[in-house]
Design an enzyme around this catalytic site. Structure first.
Site, PDB file in Angstrom:
ATOM      1  N   CYS A 120       0.830  -1.205   0.000  1.00 40.93           N
ATOM      2  CA  CYS A 120       0.000   0.000   0.000  1.00 40.93           C
ATOM      3  C   CYS A 120       0.861   1.249   0.000  1.00 40.93           C
ATOM      4  CB  CYS A 120      -0.890   0.043   1.253  1.00 40.93           C
ATOM      5  SG  CYS A 120      -1.944  -1.394   1.518  1.00 40.93           S
ATOM      6  N   ASP A 169      17.497  38.306 -13.376  1.00 37.72           N
ATOM      7  CA  ASP A 169      16.134  38.490 -13.859  1.00 37.72           C
ATOM      8  C   ASP A 169      15.521  39.740 -13.227  1.00 37.72           C
ATOM      9  OD1 ASP A 169      13.662  36.896 -15.176  1.00 37.72           O
ATOM     10  OD2 ASP A 169      13.014  37.839 -13.309  1.00 37.72           O
TER      11      ASP A 169
END
Length: 500
Positions: free
Chosen positions: A42, A462
């Site tokens: 699981c 930037d």
């Protein structure tokens, strides 16, 4: 439970069992638990009754659990868990190999092809994957094929024989044996689920999917990001009916054919939280491209990220904390095609996002290959590198030096001098990019962040980042404290002026 942000993060079995006891979805895809008394494995968040500690075994991959003889749980569907965030962060052999296996390289090129792309021998690749993940490349690819087969069985009306080969199996017998081993059901039994509606094939209806992610997901910001950059002809963002959010649609060039991906913006209904997935539909000319198309969409939408680890690290800085709290689950979108993203990065040099999108639309209209059947506003594929390497590009109206840069980049992509696939060495690729005339640090870094999915890129040059740093009272030198999640810090800083 506190979880470290450093990767790879060592987890002992006590921590793993604690995660299972609390059904902690943060660890879905990071490890799997197998129950010896039931023979089932699981995901940690499985809603079933927690097994006794003595009956639990932990595995680092679904393939390892399958190799040990455990079957997938029918309740939590561990094969559909998000991918481990480690593979985005790690730049070593195992991390690169896992990204390539996810992209279907083993199915298409075999273990020899995988090893050649990585620059190691097949024996070295097998040994390292087995030591760390409990399974070699063949078993890891087999687990992925089983998942693809289940999706096609349960969502399409394709004949079982076609599904076997579409999922990547070499024979119908191998397909049948694998499905029985992984799901403890035959393909026909796996398909026969009450309430399922399937079309006659994978054609007009496409393949409907739920693409899982972990933790919060800032869908509005991701769809805004993609919408601002959408290129006419290959992308469109539409309003969904009944105020159900937007639909992002784009064309895909895939190993065996072409495709169109549709991804729906999740919107909570009546104040309720949406589930941990994005609804997606794939329209493919060849169903063998299912796994590759899924991986491209997952990378574009950054679905395997660990927002908890990101928030823990970035939120520790008081200057970033308000941004992190304002946008939980902010992602760093990747790219559906690395070559395309690199060309778009060059087109976007020193101009606005809107102008770059218009320029890219002109490029697509002039050089993009038309689809056999246009679909709404989607009419073409992005031009391939070989076409652009020999193109005049006069339609773009760019300076001659910029056109030369674009052709040089396209030629390097076409001849393999620069590779932007999922398994490349990021440092080597960045150096190769910087060696091309007209490619500077901003362009190389942006390509590294998006085309190569690197979560730890910072772009101090930037303009938006500089404004964001000023808005929060930080400097570029402070970014070292944000490792290994500087790409996410960058996205938060791009939003900072609106938050200040």
């Amino acid at each position: 439970m506190e979880r470290t942000t450093d990767h790879p993060a060592p987890l002992d079995d006590d921590i793993r069992y604690q995660a299972v006891t609390s059904r902690d979805a943060r660890f879905d895809g990071v490890f799997y638990l197998a129950v010896v008394t039931t023979g089932i494995y699981c995901r940690p968040s499985c809603p079933a009754v927690t097994p006794k500690r003595a009956n639990v075994r932990f595995h680092p991959s679904a393939a390892a659990a399958q190799r040990a003889g455990f079957r997938a749980c029918r309740r939590c569907r561990p094969d559909a868990a998000p991918g481990s965030p480690e593979w985005n962060v790690r730049a070593d052999l195992v991390g690169r190999a896992m990204r390539l296996i996810g992209d279907g390289v083993v199915d298409r090129e075999g273990v020899t092809g995988l090893a050649a792309r990585l620059g190691y021998s097949s024996r070295q690749v097998h040994r390292q994957l087995t030591e760390e993940l409990g399974a070699g490349p063949v078993a890891l690819a087999r687990a992925q094929r089983a998942h693809t087969a289940r999706v096609l069985l349960q969502t399409t009306g394709l004949p079982v024989t076609e599904i076997a080969f579409a999922a990547g199996f070499a024979s119908v017998r191998q397909f049948n044996d694998t499905v029985r081993a992984v799901y403890a059901r035959t393909p026909s039994e796996l398909r026969a689920r009450p309430g399922r509606r399937r079309g006659a094939g994978a054609g007009p209806a496409g393949v409907p999917l739920r693409l899982a992610h972990r933790g919060p997901y800032a869908a509005r910001e991701v769809f805004d990001f993609l919408q601002r950059r959408a290129i006419t002809g290959i992308e469109e963002v539409l309003a969904a009916p009944a105020a159900r959010g937007r639909v992002y649609r784009r064309t895909l060039r895939l190993p065996y054919g072409t495709g169109i991906a549709e991804v729906h913006e999740p919107v909570p209904a009546r104040g309720r939280r949406h589930g941990d997935w994005l609804d997606c539909r794939l329209h493919l000319t060849d169903p063998r491209d299912t796994a590759a198309a899924v991986q491209r969409v997952r990378r574009l939408f950054d679905l395997d990220a660990d927002p908890f680890a990101v928030a823990e690290r970035l939120g520790a800085d008081p200057r970033l904390r308000p941004l992190v709290e304002a946008r939980p689950g902010l992602r760093s979108p990747g790219a559906a095609d690395g070559d395309e993203l690199a060309v778009r990065a060059v087109l976007g040099q020193q101009i606005s996002v809107r102008a770059a999108a218009r320029l890219a639309g002109t490029l697509v209209a002039a050089y993009g290959k038309p689809l056999a059947a246009p679909d709404g506003g989607l009419t073409r594929l992005f031009p391939d590198a070989a076409t652009l390497a020999s193109a005049d590009l006069a339609e773009l109206g760019m300076p001659a030096t910029r056109r030369r840069t674009l052709r040089t980049l396209a030629a390097a992509l076409a001849d393999g001098t620069v590779r932007l696939d999922a398994g490349v060495d990021r440092d080597e690729t960045e150096r190769a990019l910087l060696g091309l005339p007209g490619i500077g640090p901003w362009t190389a870094g942006y390509i590294r962040m998006r085309a190569l999915g690197d979560p730890d890129v910072f772009l101090p040059g930037d303009a938006g980042v500089r404004h964001g740093l000023a808005a929060v009272g930080a400097t570029a030198g402070d970014a070292d404290a944000w490792r290994p999640w500087r790409s996410y810090a960058l996205h938060h800083l791009w939003h900072a002026p609106k938050d200040s």
